[in-house]
Design a protein around this motif. Structure first.
Motif, PDB file in Angstrom:
ATOM      1  N   ALA A  78     -40.741  45.939  -0.806  1.00  0.00           N
ATOM      2  CA  ALA A  78     -39.209  46.311  -1.034  1.00  0.00           C
ATOM      3  C   ALA A  78     -38.294  45.092  -1.284  1.00  0.00           C
ATOM      4  O   ALA A  78     -37.531  45.161  -2.107  1.00  0.00           O
ATOM      5  CB  ALA A  78     -38.727  47.054   0.254  1.00  0.00           C
ATOM      6  N   ALA A  79     -38.806  44.183  -0.833  1.00  0.00           N
ATOM      7  CA  ALA A  79     -38.351  42.723  -1.045  1.00  0.00           C
ATOM      8  C   ALA A  79     -38.422  42.315  -2.614  1.00  0.00           C
ATOM      9  O   ALA A  79     -37.946  41.896  -3.290  1.00  0.00           O
ATOM     10  CB  ALA A  79     -38.678  41.662   0.107  1.00  0.00           C
ATOM     11  N   ARG A  80     -40.000  42.686  -2.933  1.00  0.00           N
ATOM     12  CA  ARG A  80     -40.293  42.229  -4.136  1.00  0.00           C
ATOM     13  C   ARG A  80     -39.808  43.154  -5.359  1.00  0.00           C
ATOM     14  O   ARG A  80     -39.451  42.380  -6.551  1.00  0.00           O
ATOM     15  CB  ARG A  80     -41.741  42.225  -3.994  1.00  0.00           C
ATOM     16  N   ASP A  81     -39.969  44.450  -4.981  1.00  0.00           N
ATOM     17  CA  ASP A  81     -39.498  45.401  -6.311  1.00  0.00           C
ATOM     18  C   ASP A  81     -38.196  45.926  -6.310  1.00  0.00           C
ATOM     19  O   ASP A  81     -38.174  47.068  -5.649  1.00  0.00           O
ATOM     20  CB  ASP A  81     -40.621  46.373  -6.297  1.00  0.00           C
ATOM     21  N   PHE A  82     -37.132  45.143  -6.404  1.00  0.00           N
ATOM     22  CA  PHE A  82     -35.848  45.483  -6.338  1.00  0.00           C
ATOM     23  C   PHE A  82     -35.463  46.350  -7.701  1.00  0.00           C
ATOM     24  O   PHE A  82     -35.674  46.023  -8.712  1.00  0.00           O
ATOM     25  CB  PHE A  82     -34.964  44.433  -6.386  1.00  0.00           C
ATOM     26  N   MET A  83     -35.457  47.751  -7.537  1.00  0.00           N
ATOM     27  CA  MET A  83     -35.250  48.695  -8.675  1.00  0.00           C
ATOM     28  C   MET A  83     -34.191  49.795  -7.917  1.00  0.00           C
ATOM     29  O   MET A  83     -34.676  50.691  -7.755  1.00  0.00           O
ATOM     30  CB  MET A  83     -36.686  49.268  -9.214  1.00  0.00           C
ATOM     31  N   PRO A  84     -32.798  49.616  -8.232  1.00  0.00           N
ATOM     32  CA  PRO A  84     -31.900  50.633  -7.972  1.00  0.00           C
ATOM     33  C   PRO A  84     -32.316  52.032  -8.608  1.00  0.00           C
ATOM     34  O   PRO A  84     -32.527  51.746  -9.739  1.00  0.00           O
ATOM     35  CB  PRO A  84     -30.747  50.038  -8.158  1.00  0.00           C
ATOM     36  N   ARG A 107     -28.242  52.224  -4.058  1.00  0.00           N
ATOM     37  CA  ARG A 107     -27.858  51.194  -3.097  1.00  0.00           C
ATOM     38  C   ARG A 107     -26.235  50.910  -3.099  1.00  0.00           C
ATOM     39  O   ARG A 107     -25.684  50.071  -2.789  1.00  0.00           O
ATOM     40  CB  ARG A 107     -28.399  49.714  -3.638  1.00  0.00           C
ATOM     41  N   ILE A 136     -31.923  43.073 -14.289  1.00  0.00           N
ATOM     42  CA  ILE A 136     -32.151  43.972 -13.286  1.00  0.00           C
ATOM     43  C   ILE A 136     -32.724  45.547 -13.950  1.00  0.00           C
ATOM     44  O   ILE A 136     -32.030  45.986 -14.960  1.00  0.00           O
ATOM     45  CB  ILE A 136     -30.873  44.172 -12.551  1.00  0.00           C
ATOM     46  N   TYR A 138     -33.078  49.526 -13.613  1.00  0.00           N
ATOM     47  CA  TYR A 138     -32.464  50.736 -13.039  1.00  0.00           C
ATOM     48  C   TYR A 138     -33.382  51.786 -13.513  1.00  0.00           C
ATOM     49  O   TYR A 138     -33.442  51.959 -14.619  1.00  0.00           O
ATOM     50  CB  TYR A 138     -30.797  51.050 -13.577  1.00  0.00           C
TER      51      TYR A 138
END
Length: 158
Positions: A78-84, A107, A136, A138
């Protein structure tokens, strides 16, 4: 190197790094967790890598793990794969790029800048990946699952 799921133990160091102790009792610091298929199969094909990138363990499916180990891996991912996940397009500044989009994600609401149509990728299963000017990513899980207004705005860019 392929290792059955429980030939190791995972812990967190005092500095917050993931540590793996293998079947021989060797402790590996700063272990990285990587998904083989982060979008299509996020709970399958998880690799645990040493600090220098060598595979220490392979997890076929997260369901094979005990609750504590699974939680450590999921928290790390979760900390590594930030994908809203993009849920709704509220507005776009123009139908020419670059354009600023006002969107709702899982988010919360945000604003992103789409530099060009090439930053929208079609993925299998009716999914889309949109990269903003900062890199980023999405995710739109189901194009047909968006409301009519969102689809109408998005159609202008596809």
């Amino acid at each position: 190197m392929t290792t059955p799921a429980m030939d190791f133990t995972l812990t967190r160091s005092p500095f917050g790094h993931l540590c793996l102790t293998d079947a021989e009792g060797v402790r590996h610091e700063q272990v990285q967790v990587v998904r083989a298929f982060p979008i299509a199969a996020p709970d399958e094909g998880i690799s645990l890598l040493s600090a220098d990138g060598h595979e220490l363990a392979w997890i076929a499916h997260l369901d094979q793990l005990d609750a504590n180990t699974r939680r450590l891996i999921e928290d790390t991912l979760a900390a590594r794969d930030f994908m809203p996940v993009l849920l709704r397009l509220k507005s776009v500044s123009s139908f020419a790029t670059p354009s600023t989009w006002e969107v709702d994600t899982d988010r919360g609401p945000t604003r992103l800048v789409l530099r060009g149509e090439e930053n929208i990728r079609r993925l299998p299963g009716g999914m889309l990946m949109i990269a903003d000017e900062h890199g980023i990513q999405y995710l739109i899980r189901k194009l047909r699952g968006l409301d009519a207004h969102s689809r109408k705005l998005l159609d202008r860019f596809l």
